[in-house]
Scaffold this active site. Structure first.
Site, PDB file in Angstrom:
ATOM      1  N   HIS A 108       0.762  -1.083  -0.265  1.00 32.91           N
ATOM      2  CA  HIS A 108       0.380   0.147  -0.439  1.00 32.91           C
ATOM      3  C   HIS A 108       0.735   2.042  -0.242  1.00 32.91           C
ATOM      4  O   HIS A 108       1.751   0.905   0.496  1.00 32.91           O
ATOM      5  CB  HIS A 108      -0.577   0.073   1.170  1.00 32.91           C
ATOM      6  CG  HIS A 108      -1.409   1.262   1.602  1.00 32.91           C
ATOM      7  ND1 HIS A 108      -0.859   1.864   2.731  1.00 32.91           N
ATOM      8  CD2 HIS A 108      -1.781   2.097   0.807  1.00 32.91           C
ATOM      9  CE1 HIS A 108      -1.332   2.765   2.474  1.00 32.91           C
ATOM     10  NE2 HIS A 108      -2.122   2.710   1.739  1.00 32.91           N
ATOM     11  N   VAL A 111      -0.333   9.023  -1.010  1.00 39.47           N
ATOM     12  CA  VAL A 111       0.191  10.442  -0.729  1.00 39.47           C
ATOM     13  C   VAL A 111      -0.546  11.340  -0.720  1.00 39.47           C
ATOM     14  O   VAL A 111      -1.402  10.919  -1.784  1.00 39.47           O
ATOM     15  CB  VAL A 111       1.702  10.639  -1.579  1.00 39.47           C
ATOM     16  CG1 VAL A 111       3.145   9.661  -0.776  1.00 39.47           C
ATOM     17  CG2 VAL A 111       1.676  10.036  -2.933  1.00 39.47           C
ATOM     18  N   ARG A 112      -1.026  12.481   0.149  1.00 41.13           N
ATOM     19  CA  ARG A 112      -1.943  13.383  -0.128  1.00 41.13           C
ATOM     20  C   ARG A 112      -1.573  14.355   0.676  1.00 41.13           C
ATOM     21  O   ARG A 112      -0.641  15.130   1.498  1.00 41.13           O
ATOM     22  CB  ARG A 112      -2.981  12.781   1.095  1.00 41.13           C
ATOM     23  CG  ARG A 112      -3.245  12.674   2.159  1.00 41.13           C
ATOM     24  CD  ARG A 112      -3.889  11.823   3.462  1.00 41.13           C
ATOM     25  NE  ARG A 112      -3.153  11.432   4.541  1.00 41.13           N
ATOM     26  CZ  ARG A 112      -2.626  10.391   4.823  1.00 41.13           C
ATOM     27  NH1 ARG A 112      -2.129   9.408   4.044  1.00 41.13           N
ATOM     28  NH2 ARG A 112      -2.123  10.234   5.864  1.00 41.13           N
ATOM     29  N   GLY A 259     -18.396  11.654   0.945  1.00 41.67           N
ATOM     30  CA  GLY A 259     -18.629  11.689   0.049  1.00 41.67           C
ATOM     31  C   GLY A 259     -18.453  11.451  -1.594  1.00 41.67           C
ATOM     32  O   GLY A 259     -18.085  11.259  -2.550  1.00 41.67           O
ATOM     33  N   GLY A 260     -17.326  10.694  -0.891  1.00 39.74           N
ATOM     34  CA  GLY A 260     -15.972   9.800  -2.170  1.00 39.74           C
ATOM     35  C   GLY A 260     -16.774   8.775  -2.683  1.00 39.74           C
ATOM     36  O   GLY A 260     -18.397   8.480  -2.270  1.00 39.74           O
ATOM     37  N   ARG A 261     -16.104   8.304  -4.403  1.00 36.44           N
ATOM     38  CA  ARG A 261     -16.757   7.332  -4.078  1.00 36.44           C
ATOM     39  C   ARG A 261     -16.619   6.451  -3.946  1.00 36.44           C
ATOM     40  O   ARG A 261     -14.956   5.829  -4.218  1.00 36.44           O
ATOM     41  CB  ARG A 261     -16.035   7.507  -6.070  1.00 36.44           C
ATOM     42  CG  ARG A 261     -16.773   6.903  -6.973  1.00 36.44           C
ATOM     43  CD  ARG A 261     -15.875   7.090  -9.154  1.00 36.44           C
ATOM     44  NE  ARG A 261     -16.855   6.058  -9.971  1.00 36.44           N
ATOM     45  CZ  ARG A 261     -16.448   5.155 -10.271  1.00 36.44           C
ATOM     46  NH1 ARG A 261     -15.250   4.666  -9.581  1.00 36.44           N
ATOM     47  NH2 ARG A 261     -16.511   4.406 -11.093  1.00 36.44           N
TER      48      ARG A 261
END
Length: 310
Positions: A108, A111-112, A259-261
């Site tokens: 895994h 990065v964000r 509310g992400g996919r």
């Protein structure tokens, strides 16, 4: 210290990172093709890329997403109550790789970047890291993985690797099993030290070191023959991966609450898994030593003193 935030620059890097990783993983697989599912919704947009039933990878997902909203989700505001109700943007690249061969570890990487605005003041930070989940443990693999992890962050401070390694060990812990999820790696969050340019450079270094950390292990283990019993053990251990992601993982919770996919968020789950009631493995077996010797916090780089090398 330069704190000028360049959201477009971060987005551009993340998309380039996704492109490069997909190209490299597709080449390593040798047969599988990443199918892209570009999506757009009221909360943002993204590019979900999935490789399924490849020659090497049973499933590999590499996602880019950029979401925004008018109010921070509970998964984030619980740690930052001062931001409750604030508008925000969040973007990142997240990947999970599930090889078919049980001797090739699951891996895994994420990065964000997070940006919010409250009380006329911008607040931002970077986060991410990478970790490795083997089903059969090899000390030389662990040494290589952690040596590369250390190389990714050492230019930003000699004390950073042990700090981020401990954070990874602490985070990827399955409390109800009293087990580590894997052998760890790096984990950081709420990171803004040194200003935007320095924090962004660290994040890029972590993202860019993932392939050098993972692909040599893949190459070394991919041709090892395995039995149906070893495959069964892999599917059983994958259950632990599912448990962590659905119960504890903040990224999963944030994605669902913001509310992400859903399909993109849950692509981290393995395509095949099983649970076995109260399984007991033979003492001294490779299956038992995975838990007793590998799935615990350990100074892997200290193992290099034994003379083992990758």
């Amino acid at each position: 210290m330069n704190n000028d935030v360049d959201i477009a620059q971060v987005s551009g890097y993340l998309k380039t990172l996704q492109d490069g990783i997909c190209t490299a993983l597709g080449k390593a697989d040798g047969e599988g093709i990443f199918e892209e599912d570009a999506w757009e919704s009221s909360s943002g947009q993204g590019r979900t890329r999935i490789l399924q039933k490849g020659l090497l990878f049973e499933q590999a997902g590499v996602n880019f997403s950029h979401v925004e909203g008018h109010s921070l989700p509970a998964a984030a505001s619980a740690r930052h109550p001062e931001l409750a109700g604030s508008p925000f943007q969040a973007m990142g690249v997240s990947l999970v790789i599930h090889p078919e061969n049980p001797f090739v570890p699951t891996s895994h990487m994420n990065v964000r970047f997070f940006y919010a605005h409250t009380n006329d003041r911008p607040i931002w930070w970077f986060g991410g890291g990478f970790d490795l989940t083997p089903y059969y443990g090899y000390i030389e693999d662990a040494i290589h993985w952690h040596t590369t992890a250390k190389a990714a962050v050492e230019p930003f401070g000699s004390n950073l690797y042990p700090k981020l390694k401990k954070a990874c060990d602490d985070y990827f812990f399955i409390k109800h099993r009293n087990e580590q999820r894997g052998i760890g790696g790096l984990f950081f969050d709420d990171y803004s030290e040194g200003g935007f340019e320095t924090a962004f450079a660290l994040t890029r270094s972590v993202g860019n070191h993932f392939l050098p950390a993972y692909l040599p292990i893949v190459s070394k283990r991919r041709t090892q023959a395995f039995s149906s019993g070893q495959r069964s053990f892999q599917l059983y251990r994958r259950g632990r991966y599912v448990e962590f992601n659905l119960v504890y993982d903040r990224g999963t919770l944030f994605g669902l609450q913001s509310g992400g996919r859903t399909e993109s968020i849950l692509m981290s789950l393995p395509p095949k898994v099983n649970w076995q009631y109260d399984r007991k493995d033979e003492p001294g077996s490779a299956e038992q030593t995975l838990v007793t010797d590998f799935l615990k916090p350990r100074d892997w780089l200290g193992e290099s003193a034994s003379g083992l090398s990758f």
